[in-house]
Motif scaffolding. Sequence first.
Motif, PDB file in Angstrom:
ATOM      1  N   TYR A 117       0.847  -1.323  -0.097  1.00 32.21           N
ATOM      2  CA  TYR A 117       0.108  -0.170  -0.094  1.00 32.21           C
ATOM      3  C   TYR A 117       0.910   1.202   0.118  1.00 32.21           C
ATOM      4  N   ASN A 230      -6.430   0.515  -4.232  1.00 28.76           N
ATOM      5  CA  ASN A 230      -7.316  -0.596  -3.654  1.00 28.76           C
ATOM      6  C   ASN A 230      -7.075  -1.942  -4.473  1.00 28.76           C
ATOM      7  N   PRO A 269     -13.174  -2.874  -5.854  1.00 30.95           N
ATOM      8  CA  PRO A 269     -12.342  -1.460  -4.798  1.00 30.95           C
ATOM      9  C   PRO A 269     -13.657  -0.860  -4.380  1.00 30.95           C
ATOM     10  N   ASN A 375      -9.979  -2.394   0.899  1.00 33.74           N
ATOM     11  CA  ASN A 375      -8.653  -3.099   0.210  1.00 33.74           C
ATOM     12  C   ASN A 375      -8.175  -4.033   1.622  1.00 33.74           C
TER      13      ASN A 375
END
Length: 389
Positions: A117, A230, A269, A375
């Motif tokens: 991320y 995501n 997402p 996510n």
Amino acid sequence: MTTQDATNSLYLQTPGETFDYLDDLRRNCPVSWDPILRGYLVTKFDDVYNVMFDNARFRLQARPEEQYQEHQPKGRVRTFNHLLSLKNIQPRLQSVVQAEIDLLIDAKAPTGHMEVYDDFAEKLPAHIIGLFFGLDRADFPLLLSYRRARHALFNSPPDAEDIARTAREEQRKMESRMAEVIADHRANPVDDLLTQLIEMTEDGAPLTDEQIVTIVARDLLMAGSETVTNSICNAVYRMLTIPGLYDKLVADPSLVPAFVEEALRFDPPVQIFWRATEEDVEISGCPIAKDTQLYTSIASANRDPEVFSEPKVFDLTRPKGKHITFSVGLHKCPGHFLARYELEMSIASLLSRLPNLRIDPDAEQPQYVGVALRNWGPIHLLFDAPKGD
Ligand code: HEM
């Protein structure tokens, strides 16, 4: 069956996988009142499809009482589709998209570790839109803090005033920087999408600065960053946790597009989207009055067993094109070409550049977080770093 008195809410189901909750609603109560969202949650594929497709009976409206259309040019859909057309995207795939993927991977490749991320997925799509629309590398921190504040707002319940205030402040900063960049472009046009936007007209008149800022900072940056972020996290998580999948993709990278498509169906997402009723309607037998807020559960629709056989199986051979992760009809996501390229190129590059990829068993384990946007995160990866001389 429908309910007005549900005491449960989608907001109370996370972190964790919400699919059992959604299965239950879809089977027993496909149009259910969500007390935190303050609207009806629609969960069957056919209903979600119809609500998102039918612009005459259902208008775009994100939250109860929200005014959606301020500063929006009438031709916004045409504008988005033009800017994000294949003709515009393809010439920039190598010079911007692949170049940015390579830079982000280069920064981590020697270390043997990446948190997907923070190190990759959050940055990539925001940087790409920034570069497409005239921002430069020095603007990236501003871009990311704006993105984070808007993301928090998107995932918050309608009455979270402090989150809304922070989002407004970040938005003001982002919009004033965009105004500077637009002024620069007007004075010294360069070959990018911002110049194209500046040159576009509506009813013979150019767009105003305010309209251009809204399109870039509010619509494209927001719609086109968190969604891709995501999707990358979700795809990487499934790739490394569904037995055999990673090995299959390493052995045959031509499966990457089919993998990305199934990942988009499996964990969309954008889990819920929104509409409001333009007239009194009935959905799955549930009468709903004019001007009522609706939330369409894309996550539930994509796993409706009436449309997808064995929906809980991650199947690379599933026929393409049925999921509604990018919505349908007039408002179908205009960024779907770009999003698919970003995903396919990211997964292919992670596979080829970072050998022996795996989730770090000793780090914090990923959780499925978020509500409207969801996510898996954090995802701490280990891989074999190149050996030094
Ligand atoms: C995997 C990534 C993405 C997903 C899942 C996604 C999904 C969606 C969905 C569900 C909508 C709502 C459509 C509706 O109201 O019916 C939407 C709208 C939109 N998306 Fe995407 N999107 C993604 C990536 C992008 C990208 C990369 C861009 C641009 C750079 C983008 C730009 C937009 C815009 C401008 C809208 C508003 C369209 C309108 O109101 O007519 N999206 N997207």
